[in-house]
Enzyme design. Structure first.
Site, PDB file in Angstrom:
ATOM      1  N   TYR A 472       0.703  -1.172  -0.038  1.00 54.97           N
ATOM      2  CA  TYR A 472       0.159   0.061   0.138  1.00 54.97           C
ATOM      3  C   TYR A 472       1.068   1.133  -0.140  1.00 54.97           C
ATOM      4  CZ  TYR A 472      -3.819   3.309   1.139  1.00 54.97           C
ATOM      5  OH  TYR A 472      -4.512   4.408   0.850  1.00 54.97           O
ATOM      6  N   ASP A 640     -17.536   4.131  -7.540  1.00 56.21           N
ATOM      7  CA  ASP A 640     -16.500   4.468  -6.595  1.00 56.21           C
ATOM      8  C   ASP A 640     -16.432   6.034  -6.683  1.00 56.21           C
ATOM      9  OD1 ASP A 640     -14.428   4.982  -5.439  1.00 56.21           O
ATOM     10  OD2 ASP A 640     -13.059   3.477  -6.498  1.00 56.21           O
TER      11      ASP A 640
END
Length: 709
Positions: A472, A640
């Site tokens: 990440y 989204d």
């Protein structure tokens, strides 16, 4: 050329000028999600991708095994509100977890709120909730199709009875009741032109703080704070433990810094009736101040002020001069203080991160002295419940190989020993067959980077195994051990090795680690990740032809940037809901908040950083004989509204145009756009199973992996 990609119109006339640099944007038209051209593009891409995924030999058996293994009971830790206990429970395959209520821990549990009844397909999800101080009224947020937009509704707990109050245009909101139960503070955005259903791309600006009085219309809600000169500011309110104060934490982006204002509700001449008379205790963005509790006028905050790994300080509101602030719990020399909570009036529970593993401690509120450390295996605390008025705590532990252990500790007992309240195991999965190790590998600049590696015991490190490398690396977010059925199926049935790299940009070692991977240092994230791959190859865990990289959101940016920079290093790359247009991300929905981590192309120096790695702007045919892009799968969704789908659409159009036609590009370059889905929060179980089945089937097909029964 094995794939015939859909032809997408390139408007060569569209060119943006960034500080004298001309940057073409031929697929700008894909930024309009409602145009017929965009809809046709999405349909054409799905028509290519869906048959490819459905034709993967492994997909059916993966989905079957996933459905079988995922069908285990999922509990949250219980929490007390008023005279009742509540907890969330999912029997296994329910789309959304159900909220239960009981009069005591041993009492009969009854359904309190079942989100599954709010939609036929499970796409309406609970998104935040708050009880009144006496536990008799309940406010709860609902989001549809994965959007960040929330509708707040209300229940009377006894019954329960649905109340008529409804609050709309809510997003990134606090929910905090005044202790008299009269109403609650929440945030909403002003009306805007066009739709607001999660498929729009317009910027979210001018968030305001309101107070809603129970039993009234939203049109009568009282504006308590607004920032007309600072459209990006977002101010969340929290009522203090004693009910006397309301604290306003103001943020401008995603950095762990905030202003802190407060209002003494007892000083108001009557009820809340307008903008509150805020006292500006901290009126800069120099550090973070998170309210923990207060004893009268002495307030305890968790802060990173001159302490990148965080500490606890006391501020006396009657004498708030900074020179008078006192340290309650000093910064640890290595470990990061992740959170703190006050319980049983005089205790503090502190959760630290030690080399990406959680440590839980009990301290005295009065002195800060440590009383004990609770025993924990290698893993993460993923749930905690226990407030100042409670005399017990519950905390939930998980790891790569353990789904959930909930502990209970009665703080009225002398020994303060926790006991297992509930433990969940998986039928057909024996964790003793697997092992988790943590290694520290050197990055390009020599910095040691931690990485977890999970695999079957007794494997030979001969480079023969498939591997999934996840990362990440952003926004101060730590990637701690977590339980994933789909990843374990990859390890068990696809002969895989799972690796999770704790690269810079995250919060694993505090704000210094975060700053080491943001703004001008963002390349460190990509270097750290590429060095993780090289470590796995060098130690014989896998080989290039069997290595997949995966990440979502900021982690999707990581995956795409690494695929651009080192296409020779990976065989497959799966980027979920990725940020890919680094020159324009700030223009859409809440993207402006990410400039604190990335920078902004409107500033020349920051444009220069961004342009160097922006995935959309660094696509080219790889050099070298036989070098091609890894097999690429982008996953995004129509609702989204965090990272809008246009990022993925523009990237795949560009990738297929520049690389897809090349004769040496045999690996597929595909995108799947889901419907009635968003960034990931609240995703129904059926969609979770479909998505991971697609992802691992793609990996298996592209890497020629066979199913191991």
């Amino acid at each position: 050329m094995p794939f015939l990609y859909p032809e997408a119109y390139r408007d060569e006339s569209v060119c943006d000028d960034y500080h004298g640099h001309k940057v073409p944007d031929p697929y700008k038209w894909l930024e309009d999600p409602d145009s017929e051209q965009t809809k046709a593009f999405v349909e054409a891409q799905n028509k290519l991708t869906v048959p490819f995924l459905e034709g993967c030999p492994v997909r059916g058996v993966f989905k079957e095994r996933m459905t079988e293994l995922y069908d285990y009971p999922k509990y949250s830790s219980p929490f007390r509100r008023g005279k009742r206990y509540f907890y969330f429970f999912n029997t296994g395959l329910q789309n959304q977890s159900v909220m239960y209520v009981q009069d005591s821990l041993e009492g009969e549990a009854k359904v309190f709120l079942d989100p599954n009844k709010l939609s036929e397909d499970g796409t309406v999800a609970l998104q935040g909730y708050a009880f009144t101080e006496d536990g008799e009224y309940f406010a709860y947020g609902l989001s549809a199709s994965g959007s960040d937009w929330v509708t707040i509704k209300f229940l009377q707990v006894e019954g329960p009875v649905e109340l008529p109050d409804v609050l709309e245009r809510v997003k990134f909101s606090c929910m905090s009741w005044t202790h008299d139960g009269r109403g609650l503070f929440y945030n909403c955005y002003p009306g805007q032109d066009g739709k607001s259903d999660g498929t729009e791309t317009s910027s979210n600006l001018h968030q305001k703080l309101y107070y809603h009085v129970l039993g009234t219309s939203q049109t009568e809600d009282i504006l308590c704070a607004e920032f007309p000169d600072h459209p990006k500011w977002m101010g969340g309110a929290e009522v203090s433990d004693d009910g006397r104060y309301v604290l306003l934490s103001i943020q401008e982006g995603c950095l762990p810094v905030n202003r802190l204002w407060y209002c003494d509700l007892q000083q108001l001449s009557g009820d809340i009736s307008g903008i509150l008379p805020w006292i500006k205790l901290i009126d800069n963005f120099d550090a973070e101040y998170e309210y923990i509790t207060n004893e009268g006028l002495v307030f305890t905050f968790k802060t990173n002020l001159k302490s990148p790994r965080y500490r606890l300080i006391n501020i006396d509101f009657s004498d708030p001069d900074m020179t008078k602030w006192k340290v309650l719990v000093a910064e640890h020399d290595k470990d990061v203080l992740e959170w703190a909570a006050c319980v049983r009036s005089n205790f503090l529970v502190l959760c630290y991160l030690h080399d990406v593993k959680n440590v839980l401690q009990l301290h005295h509120l009065a002195t800060g002295a440590r009383l004990k450390t609770f025993p924990l295996e290698l893993g993460s605390i993923v749930g905690y419940n226990g407030r100042k008025k409670d005399t017990e705590i519950f905390y939930q532990f998980t790891s790569f190989l353990s789904p959930s252990i909930i502990y209970h500790c009665d703080l009225t007992k002398e020994d303060l020993e926790p006991s297992i309240f509930r433990e969940v195991t998986l039928k057909g999965f024996d964790p003793s067959d697997y092992q988790t190790i943590q290694v520290f590998y050197p990055s390009k600049d020599g910095t040691p980077i931690p990485m977890f590696i999970i695999h079957k015991k007794g494997i030979n490190l001969d480079g023969s195994h498939s591997a999934l490398l996840y990362g990440y690396g952003g926004f101060n977010i730590s990637v701690t051990p977590s339980f994933s059925v789909s990843r374990l199926i990859f390890v068990r049935h696809l002969g895989g090795v799972l690796a999770v790299a704790n690269i810079r940009g995250g919060g694993e070692y505090g704000e210094t680690w975060h700053k080491g991977g943001m703004l001008s240092n963002k390349q460190n994230c990509f270097d750290d990740f590429q060095c993780a791959a090289e470590y796995l190859l060098g130690e014989g865990y896998t080989c290039q032809k069997k290595l997949t990289i995966n990440g979502g959101s900021n982690g999707g940016l990581l995956v795409a940037a690494c695929a651009n920079q080192r296409p020779d290093l990976f065989a497959c790359a799966v980027a979920q809901v990725a940020v890919l247009d680094m020159l324009k991300f700030h223009k859409f929905t809440i993207g402006h908040a990410w400039t604190t981590d990335y920078g902004c192309s409107e500033k020349e120096e920051e444009f220069n950083w961004l342009f160097k790695y922006s995935p959309l702007h660094n696509i080219k045919v790889p050099e070298g004989n036989g070098v091609q892009y890894p097999a690429i799968l982008l996953l995004t969704a129509d609702h989204d509204d965090r990272v809008v789908p246009l990022h993925s659409l523009k990237y795949i159009a560009t990738l297929q145009y520049f690389v897809g036609w090349n004769l040496k590009q045999e690996n597929p370059l595909l995108i799947h756009v889901d419907t009635k889905a968003g960034h990931g929060a609240g995703k129904p179980t059926t969609k979770v199973i479909e998505e991971v089945s697609d992802m691992y089937a793609f990996i298996a097909r592209c890497l020629n992996l066979s199913w191991i029964p």
